[in-house]
Design a protein around this motif. Structure first.
Motif, short mmCIF file in Angstrom:
data_model
loop_
_atom_site.label_atom_id
_atom_site.label_comp_id
_atom_site.label_asym_id
_atom_site.label_seq_id
_atom_site.Cartn_x
_atom_site.Cartn_y
_atom_site.Cartn_z
N THR A 8 0.83 -1.21 0.00
CA THR A 8 0.00 0.00 0.00
C THR A 8 0.86 1.25 0.00
OG1 THR A 8 -1.70 -1.18 1.23
CG2 THR A 8 -1.81 1.22 1.24
N THR A 9 1.89 1.25 0.83
CA THR A 9 2.77 2.41 0.87
C THR A 9 3.47 2.64 -0.45
OG1 THR A 9 4.43 0.95 1.85
CG2 THR A 9 3.19 2.34 3.35
N GLY A 10 3.83 1.53 -1.12
CA GLY A 10 4.46 1.65 -2.43
C GLY A 10 3.51 2.26 -3.45
N ILE A 11 2.26 1.84 -3.41
CA ILE A 11 1.26 2.39 -4.33
C ILE A 11 1.06 3.88 -4.08
CG2 ILE A 11 -1.19 2.34 -4.92
CD1 ILE A 11 -1.15 -0.66 -4.39
N ILE A 12 1.00 4.28 -2.82
CA ILE A 12 0.82 5.69 -2.48
C ILE A 12 2.01 6.52 -2.96
CG2 ILE A 12 0.67 7.32 -0.56
CD1 ILE A 12 -0.95 5.21 0.95
N MET A 13 3.21 6.03 -2.71
CA MET A 13 4.41 6.74 -3.15
C MET A 13 4.45 6.88 -4.66
SD MET A 13 7.54 5.36 -0.78
CE MET A 13 8.67 6.36 -1.75
N LEU A 14 4.18 5.78 -5.34
CA LEU A 14 4.22 5.78 -6.79
C LEU A 14 3.12 6.67 -7.37
CD1 LEU A 14 5.67 4.58 -9.24
CD2 LEU A 14 4.02 2.69 -9.21
N GLY A 15 1.95 6.64 -6.74
CA GLY A 15 0.84 7.46 -7.23
C GLY A 15 1.15 8.94 -7.18
N PHE A 16 1.71 9.40 -6.07
CA PHE A 16 2.06 10.82 -5.96
C PHE A 16 3.20 11.19 -6.90
CE2 PHE A 16 -0.37 10.76 -1.98
CZ PHE A 16 -0.97 12.01 -2.03
N LEU A 17 4.15 10.28 -7.07
CA LEU A 17 5.27 10.55 -7.98
C LEU A 17 4.80 10.67 -9.42
CD1 LEU A 17 8.29 10.85 -8.48
CD2 LEU A 17 8.45 8.35 -8.60
N ILE A 18 3.97 9.72 -9.86
CA ILE A 18 3.44 9.77 -11.23
C ILE A 18 2.59 11.01 -11.42
CG2 ILE A 18 1.90 8.63 -12.85
CD1 ILE A 18 2.85 5.96 -11.76
N LEU A 22 3.37 13.81 -14.20
CA LEU A 22 2.36 14.07 -15.23
C LEU A 22 1.92 15.52 -15.18
CD1 LEU A 22 0.47 13.06 -17.43
CD2 LEU A 22 -1.14 12.36 -15.64
N GLY A 23 1.71 16.04 -13.97
CA GLY A 23 1.33 17.44 -13.83
C GLY A 23 2.40 18.37 -14.37
N ALA A 24 3.67 18.04 -14.12
CA ALA A 24 4.77 18.87 -14.63
C ALA A 24 4.78 18.89 -16.15
CB ALA A 24 6.10 18.34 -14.09
N LEU A 25 4.55 17.74 -16.76
CA LEU A 25 4.51 17.69 -18.23
C LEU A 25 3.36 18.53 -18.78
CD1 LEU A 25 5.29 13.89 -18.81
CD2 LEU A 25 6.81 15.84 -19.23
N VAL A 47 6.17 23.32 -9.04
CA VAL A 47 4.78 23.75 -8.83
C VAL A 47 3.85 22.54 -8.79
CG1 VAL A 47 2.87 25.09 -9.77
CG2 VAL A 47 5.19 26.02 -9.83
N SER A 48 4.08 21.56 -9.68
CA SER A 48 3.25 20.37 -9.71
C SER A 48 3.37 19.57 -8.42
CB SER A 48 3.65 19.50 -10.91
OG SER A 48 2.89 18.30 -10.93
N THR A 49 4.59 19.40 -7.93
CA THR A 49 4.80 18.70 -6.67
C THR A 49 4.17 19.46 -5.52
OG1 THR A 49 6.89 17.81 -7.52
CG2 THR A 49 6.53 17.69 -5.15
N SER A 50 4.34 20.78 -5.52
CA SER A 50 3.73 21.60 -4.48
C SER A 50 2.21 21.47 -4.48
CB SER A 50 4.14 23.06 -4.67
OG SER A 50 3.58 23.89 -3.68
N SER A 51 1.62 21.34 -5.65
CA SER A 51 0.16 21.24 -5.77
C SER A 51 -0.33 19.87 -5.31
CB SER A 51 -0.27 21.50 -7.22
OG SER A 51 0.09 22.79 -7.63
N ILE A 52 0.27 18.81 -5.83
CA ILE A 52 -0.22 17.48 -5.50
C ILE A 52 0.13 17.10 -4.07
CG2 ILE A 52 1.79 16.09 -6.18
CD1 ILE A 52 -0.24 14.21 -7.59
N CYS A 53 1.18 17.72 -3.51
CA CYS A 53 1.54 17.50 -2.11
C CYS A 53 0.88 18.53 -1.21
CB CYS A 53 3.05 17.53 -1.94
SG CYS A 53 3.91 16.18 -2.78
N VAL A 54 -0.05 19.30 -1.78
CA VAL A 54 -0.83 20.35 -1.09
C VAL A 54 0.05 21.17 -0.15
CG1 VAL A 54 -3.07 19.27 -1.34
CG2 VAL A 54 -1.68 18.63 0.59
N THR A 55 1.13 21.69 -0.71
CA THR A 55 2.07 22.49 0.07
C THR A 55 1.83 23.98 -0.13
OG1 THR A 55 3.72 20.74 -0.11
CG2 THR A 55 4.50 22.91 0.57
N ILE A 420 4.05 12.21 1.59
CA ILE A 420 3.86 10.76 1.74
C ILE A 420 4.22 10.30 3.14
CG2 ILE A 420 4.27 10.36 -0.71
CD1 ILE A 420 7.05 9.32 0.07
N GLY A 421 4.97 11.13 3.85
CA GLY A 421 5.30 10.81 5.23
C GLY A 421 6.60 10.04 5.34
#
Length: 448
Positions: A8-18, A22-25, A47-55, A420-421
């Motif tokens: 589960t943790t792997g899926i969460i990490m991979l989901g946020f990374l993808i 994708l957002g950056a592209l 900016v994409s990481t900041s958005s999806i990581c709600v920072t 992701i913690g």
């Protein structure tokens, strides 16, 4: 050859990374930028990481850089990050009529740390409905300010900022000064404060409060007792908000750059907003670089703590800190058991809290040293930036826009790890190692 099972943790990490990639592209596409504007991949990734990581940290001016298409991409990234990959995926499967399999249900159970597989999909749909309802209420509140000021464009501004506030993203379209222009606007302040607080409580607290307030069928009275989780969250949240506001009033009362010129009602409103937004929201009605060092030190602690479990906020969470304080007090008093509100806390929970705080603080210190090495910036500004990043707060003392390319990568990594913690990352690395159930002989060591 044996197929490896994705955790589960792997899926969460991979989901946020993808999602971040994708957002950056998408943000680098010409259609995402306003006429005459462009954005490189590194800034788009930030900016994409900041958005999806709600920072909420940004190296570019969001409102002036991105077109309507780019802003929609950002909104989707924020909503995805706020709901989380598990909730978002379940919602998509449900909308497209796909059957939720046992594996999907186990994923939801693991993500929310639940004890049963029953009613998980219904729970996820409730989370979605509550999220949309609260964001809708926030949009109505913002609309009373934005529509008179911006016309039809104010509708979009209202929706965007409601989602950003509820998801604790702190990303705005107002020109780079956040909500500083609305410091004295009571509706804007209270709407934002409401969205930040309710989203930071965590969804399980919603259900518990609703259960307690619901009359019993037998006699129609309200006699149910609230569980320990909800009690801790509500008490800690109120205490932290009041403490943050009180410290802001104490340290900034006569500061001409912050609260000094304001009357008492406006001082109280600005102090309340600052205290609440530190709980990983990222909006600001006063520039952070204007606050005194004493205030900033207190703010670092509040940002590191963050919100509560199973919500949209970041940080090590209120419950974690309460558990550690209870453990400290139990040791000082010589008690055998750790108790909170006359309830015993399991040793395993205390060890997990220690691991979360230790890992988070270690990652924060290591990456802060790395940023200082490449950026050579002011120590307080750097520590403020990195604490804001790892706790997914989004407040900055002006360092974000001055980051070098290497600094942007370090802060991007910090935001990702913060969302992701660190404890999730540690669990991924250890997920394929067999459990150590061997008992060893006791040995005494000198402590302190």
């Amino acid at each position: 050859m044996k197929k490896r099972k994705t955790t589960t943790t792997g899926i969460i990490m991979l989901g946020f990374l993808i999602g971040a990639l994708l957002g950056a592209l998408l943000l680098t596409l010409p259609i995402s930028a306003r006429p005459g504007q462009s954005i490189g991949f590194l800034d788009a990734l930030f900016v994409s990481t900041s958005s999806i990581c709600v920072t909420g940290l940004s190296t570019v001016n969001i409102g002036q850089t991105f077109s309507a298409f780019g802003q929609v991409v950002l909104l989707l990234l924020i909503q995805f990050g706020g709901l989380g990959i598990v909730t978002f995926t379940t919602m998509v499967l449900w909308l497209f009529g796909r059957r939720i399999t046992l594996a999907d249900r186990m994923l939801i159970q693991s993500a929310y740390n639940l004890d049963t597989l029953s009613g998980l999909v219904r729970l996820t749909m409730r989370i979605l409905k509550v999220t949309l309802c609260l964001e809708g209420l926030g949009a109505v509140g913002y609309a009373t300010v934005f529509i008179p000021e911006y016309g039809y464009r104010g509708i979009w501004y209202s929706i965007f900022h409601a989602v950003s506030a509820f998801c604790n993203a702190g990303i705005d379209l107002l020109g780079g000064n956040s909500f500083c222009g609305y410091r004295d606007n009571v509706i804007m302040n209270l709407t934002t404060v409401f969205l930040i607080i309710v989203s930071g409580l965590g969804f399980p607290v919603y259900w518990e409060v609703a259960r307690v307030l619901r009359p019993r069928r037998s006699d129609g009275r309200y006699g149910r007792k609230m569980n320990l989780q909800a009690k801790i969250v509500l008490t800690a949240t109120l205490a932290l908000i009041l403490a943050g506001a009180a410290l802001t009033l104490l340290f900034e009362y006569d500061n001409p750059a912050t609260l000094g010129p304001l009357g008492w009602p406006r001082k109280a409103l600005a102090a309340l907003f600052q205290s609440v937004t530190l709980r990983t929201a990222g909006f600001a009605t006063i520039p952070q670089e204007s606050f005194r060092p004493a205030s900033c030190l207190a703010y670092l602690v509040l940002m590191f703590i963050g919100g509560s479990p199973a919500g949209t906020a970041g940080g090590v969470k209120t419950v974690t800190i309460v558990m550690l304080i209870a453990s400290m007090l139990a040791n000082i008093k010589g008690k055998k058991d750790v108790t909170v509100m006359n309830r015993k806390i399991a040793d395993e929970a205390i060890r997990r809290c220690v691991a979360i705080v230790t890992f988070s603080f270690s990652v924060l210190m290591a990456l802060t040293v790395a940023l200082l090495a490449v950026q050579r910036s002011d120590f307080l500004d750097t520590l403020y930036e990195m604490t804001s990043a790892i706790a997914t707060v989004g407040l900055s003392r002006g360092l974000t826009g001055a980051l070098y390319p290497a600094g942007k990568l370090i802060v991007t990594l910090t935001m990702y790890l913060g969302r992701i913690g660190p404890i999730t990352l540690a669990l991924v690395f250890n997920s394929r190692t067999p459990a150590d159930n061997i008992s060893y002989a006791d040995s005494k060591v000198i402590i302190g």
